[in-house]
Design an enzyme around this catalytic site. Structure first.
Site, PDB file in Angstrom:
ATOM      1  N   CYS A 220      -6.387 -31.225 -21.080  1.00 41.04           N
ATOM      2  CA  CYS A 220      -7.569 -32.051 -21.052  1.00 41.04           C
ATOM      3  C   CYS A 220      -8.044 -32.592 -22.302  1.00 41.04           C
ATOM      4  O   CYS A 220      -8.638 -33.776 -22.588  1.00 41.04           O
ATOM      5  CB  CYS A 220      -8.338 -31.928 -20.067  1.00 41.04           C
ATOM      6  SG  CYS A 220      -7.756 -31.608 -18.533  1.00 41.04           S
TER       7      CYS A 220
ATOM      8  N   HIS B 114     -14.159 -36.924 -21.430  1.00 40.25           N
ATOM      9  CA  HIS B 114     -13.092 -36.617 -20.313  1.00 40.25           C
ATOM     10  C   HIS B 114     -13.812 -36.820 -19.027  1.00 40.25           C
ATOM     11  O   HIS B 114     -14.801 -36.360 -18.680  1.00 40.25           O
ATOM     12  CB  HIS B 114     -12.615 -35.468 -20.692  1.00 40.25           C
ATOM     13  CG  HIS B 114     -11.775 -34.777 -19.750  1.00 40.25           C
ATOM     14  ND1 HIS B 114     -10.604 -35.311 -19.469  1.00 40.25           N
ATOM     15  CD2 HIS B 114     -11.824 -33.595 -18.930  1.00 40.25           C
ATOM     16  CE1 HIS B 114     -10.023 -34.779 -18.503  1.00 40.25           C
ATOM     17  NE2 HIS B 114     -10.475 -33.535 -18.040  1.00 40.25           N
TER      18      HIS B 114
ATOM     19  N   ASN C 280      -9.011 -37.328 -12.458  1.00 37.14           N
ATOM     20  CA  ASN C 280      -8.804 -36.729 -13.890  1.00 37.14           C
ATOM     21  C   ASN C 280      -7.416 -36.876 -14.427  1.00 37.14           C
ATOM     22  O   ASN C 280      -6.197 -36.419 -13.626  1.00 37.14           O
ATOM     23  CB  ASN C 280      -9.101 -35.208 -13.785  1.00 37.14           C
ATOM     24  CG  ASN C 280      -8.849 -34.582 -14.647  1.00 37.14           C
ATOM     25  OD1 ASN C 280      -8.353 -34.853 -15.841  1.00 37.14           O
ATOM     26  ND2 ASN C 280      -9.541 -33.252 -14.829  1.00 37.14           N
TER      27      ASN C 280
HETATM   28  O1  UT7 Z   1      -9.942 -31.350 -16.642  1.00 39.06           O
HETATM   29  C1  UT7 Z   1     -10.190 -29.822 -17.025  1.00 39.06           C
HETATM   30  C2  UT7 Z   1     -11.332 -29.461 -16.294  1.00 39.06           C
HETATM   31  N1  UT7 Z   1     -11.770 -29.431 -15.045  1.00 39.06           N
HETATM   32  C3  UT7 Z   1     -12.653 -29.559 -14.759  1.00 39.06           C
HETATM   33  O2  UT7 Z   1     -13.682 -29.698 -15.016  1.00 39.06           O
HETATM   34  C4  UT7 Z   1     -12.752 -29.258 -13.213  1.00 39.06           C
HETATM   35  C5  UT7 Z   1     -14.172 -28.528 -12.977  1.00 39.06           C
HETATM   36  N2  UT7 Z   1     -14.648 -27.999 -11.413  1.00 39.06           N
HETATM   37  C6  UT7 Z   1     -14.854 -29.006 -10.580  1.00 39.06           C
HETATM   38  O3  UT7 Z   1     -14.888 -30.202 -11.114  1.00 39.06           O
HETATM   39  C7  UT7 Z   1     -15.502 -28.315  -9.320  1.00 39.06           C
HETATM   40  O4  UT7 Z   1     -15.649 -26.965  -9.368  1.00 39.06           O
HETATM   41  C8  UT7 Z   1     -14.477 -28.889  -7.926  1.00 39.06           C
HETATM   42  C9  UT7 Z   1     -14.491 -30.305  -7.952  1.00 39.06           C
HETATM   43  C10 UT7 Z   1     -13.139 -28.285  -8.474  1.00 39.06           C
HETATM   44  C11 UT7 Z   1     -14.805 -28.050  -6.519  1.00 39.06           C
HETATM   45  O5  UT7 Z   1     -16.145 -28.385  -6.529  1.00 39.06           O
HETATM   46  P1  UT7 Z   1     -17.297 -26.981  -6.131  1.00 39.06           P
HETATM   47  O6  UT7 Z   1     -18.577 -27.845  -5.846  1.00 39.06           O
HETATM   48  O7  UT7 Z   1     -17.357 -26.200  -7.321  1.00 39.06           O
HETATM   49  O8  UT7 Z   1     -16.464 -26.526  -4.645  1.00 39.06           O
HETATM   50  P2  UT7 Z   1     -16.042 -25.115  -4.616  1.00 39.06           P
HETATM   51  O9  UT7 Z   1     -14.797 -24.847  -5.114  1.00 39.06           O
HETATM   52  O10 UT7 Z   1     -17.080 -24.148  -4.782  1.00 39.06           O
HETATM   53  O11 UT7 Z   1     -15.816 -25.211  -3.168  1.00 39.06           O
HETATM   54  C12 UT7 Z   1     -16.647 -25.433  -2.048  1.00 39.06           C
HETATM   55  C13 UT7 Z   1     -16.087 -25.424  -0.594  1.00 39.06           C
HETATM   56  C14 UT7 Z   1     -14.927 -24.439  -0.320  1.00 39.06           C
HETATM   57  O12 UT7 Z   1     -15.337 -23.992   0.774  1.00 39.06           O
HETATM   58  P3  UT7 Z   1     -16.087 -22.515   1.355  1.00 39.06           P
HETATM   59  O13 UT7 Z   1     -15.412 -21.581   0.431  1.00 39.06           O
HETATM   60  O14 UT7 Z   1     -17.668 -22.889   0.733  1.00 39.06           O
HETATM   61  O15 UT7 Z   1     -16.073 -22.473   2.806  1.00 39.06           O
HETATM   62  C15 UT7 Z   1     -13.835 -25.006  -0.684  1.00 39.06           C
HETATM   63  O16 UT7 Z   1     -12.744 -24.151   0.150  1.00 39.06           O
HETATM   64  O17 UT7 Z   1     -15.052 -26.549  -0.443  1.00 39.06           O
HETATM   65  C16 UT7 Z   1     -13.952 -26.200  -0.025  1.00 39.06           C
HETATM   66  N3  UT7 Z   1     -12.991 -27.251  -0.717  1.00 39.06           N
HETATM   67  C17 UT7 Z   1     -12.785 -28.400  -0.030  1.00 39.06           C
HETATM   68  N4  UT7 Z   1     -13.070 -28.943   1.144  1.00 39.06           N
HETATM   69  C18 UT7 Z   1     -12.631 -30.165   1.412  1.00 39.06           C
HETATM   70  C19 UT7 Z   1     -12.319 -27.128  -1.819  1.00 39.06           C
HETATM   71  N5  UT7 Z   1     -11.657 -28.228  -1.827  1.00 39.06           N
HETATM   72  C20 UT7 Z   1     -11.625 -29.060  -0.705  1.00 39.06           C
HETATM   73  C21 UT7 Z   1     -11.313 -30.295  -0.444  1.00 39.06           C
HETATM   74  N6  UT7 Z   1     -11.706 -30.940   0.615  1.00 39.06           N
HETATM   75  N7  UT7 Z   1     -10.350 -31.018  -1.262  1.00 39.06           N
END
Ligand code: UT7
Length: 324
Positions: free
Chosen positions: A114, A251, A281
């Protein structure tokens, strides 16, 4: 007088196929509400079958050259940031080189995921400032749809395909922050975090192409800290403060990362260029895509101070300050 690399043209290309969050609910267990709330993404463009990174990159490069009024045959350097090359080798940049009618100079790819465009821009700027190139095309182009695991809802909803490009030309400046052109670039990496964001394949490890694996929450945690730090470094190097920045072109990974970085730097969200809702992204393409959009619609004007920043797998991160 010193040599400065001026941005004399910007271009972009997005594949025509649009995929909304609702469309993705038919593939994985997700919802429009979750994707919008957690990331800010509403839709993404995906490459058509057979459409490759070099196709996207060439279209963006040709538009940037046309807007700059420069012929491909006058270009003596292409640096292309991509993590999704057409082939393992040769560089995708060489395909673009042939297609824009450039027969001399050098063309190569840069792998910083990225942060790829910021890395490519820094390299091209250094080539121009040392006199090794006069006219460079810097590209960020990706077809991340090819390396997504379409059964992994934690990653497949976050990415899109696209390309952006800028033409850099050697100009002159007095060596102050009032000069037009790239004022400075700042690159970092920290390989200790290699495994937090990677593709689990490759010619030397598995002999497969592999899929994206991301520890999202961990990446998120590092992103705001690293980005704020490198932005501070870029400003300090030029004796400038956050109030001097007219536009930030960040980004586009997550709306909450944009907001967190803006808050930490004391910048208003109105000065952040955002495309995340429409493009998702697009990795190395996201900064030049957003830059081309904001220059194209007249938001970014000549003489304004623009800050470019990105963070990605590796980890890699970087920033560039440009007076347009
Ligand atoms: O470009 C390179 C750099 N990349 C980034 O900067 C990405 C950085 N990270 C992020 O943008 C965020 O961490 C995400 C968008 C990837 C995830 O957001 P989050 O608030 O950190 O969510 P999480 O990973 O903590 O997941 C929360 C919950 C989980 O369920 P439980 O374990 O709390 O029951 C996931 O299983 O959301 C669930 N989940 C989803 N639910 C519906 C994860 N993906 C999905 C989905 N739809 N697509």
């Amino acid at each position: 007088m010193i040599v400065r690399s001026r941005i004399v043209g910007c271009g972009s290309y997005l594949p025509s196929r649009l995929v909304t969050n609702d469309d993705l609910t038919k593939i994985v267990d997700t919802s429009d509400e979750w994707i919008v709330e957690r990331s800010g993404i509403r839709q993404r463009h995906l490459a058509a079958e057979g459409e490759t990174t070099s196709d996207l990159a060439t279209a963006a490069a040709l538009q940037a050259l046309e807007r700059a009024g420069i012929k491909g045959s006058d270009v003596d350097l292409i640096v292309l940031g991509t993590a999704t090359p057409d082939h393992t080798f040769p560089a995708t940049a060489t395909k673009v080189q042939a297609r824009i009618g450039m027969t001399g100079g050098a063309a190569f790819d840069v792998q910083a995921v990225c942060s790829g465009f910021i890395y490519a821009l820094a390299i091209a700027d250094n080539f121009i400032r040392t006199g090794q190139a006069k006219t460079a095309v810097v590209i960020g182009a990706e077809t991340f749809s090819r390396i997504l695991d379409w059964s992994d809802r934690t990653s497949c909803v976050l990415f899109g395909d696209g390309a952006g490009a800028v033409v850099l030309r050697a100009g002159e400046g007095e060596g102050t922050s009032r000069d037009r052109g790239i004022l400075s670039t700042h690159l970092h990496s920290d390989g200790r975090h290699h495994d937090l964001l990677l593709v689990d394949g490759g010619p030397s490890s598995t002999q497969t192409v592999g899929h994206i694996r991301m520890a999202g929450r961990e990446v998120f945690r590092h992103a705001i800290a690293n980005l704020s730090s490198v932005v501070g470094e870029a400003l300090a190097a030029n004796g400038l403060g956050a109030a001097d920045i007219d536009w930030v072109v960040p980004h586009q990974a997550n709306q909450r990362i944009l907001e967190g970085t803006a808050k930490k730097l004391g910048l208003s969200m109105e000065r952040m260029v955002g495309t995340l809702d429409r493009h998702a992204n697009t990795s190395a393409a996201s900064v030049p895509l957003a830059l081309a959009e904001a220059v194209g619609d007249g938001r970014i004007k000549e003489g304004q101070l623009v800050l470019l920043e990105a963070m990605g797998g590796g980890f890699t991160w970087g920033a560039g300050l440009v007076r347009m």
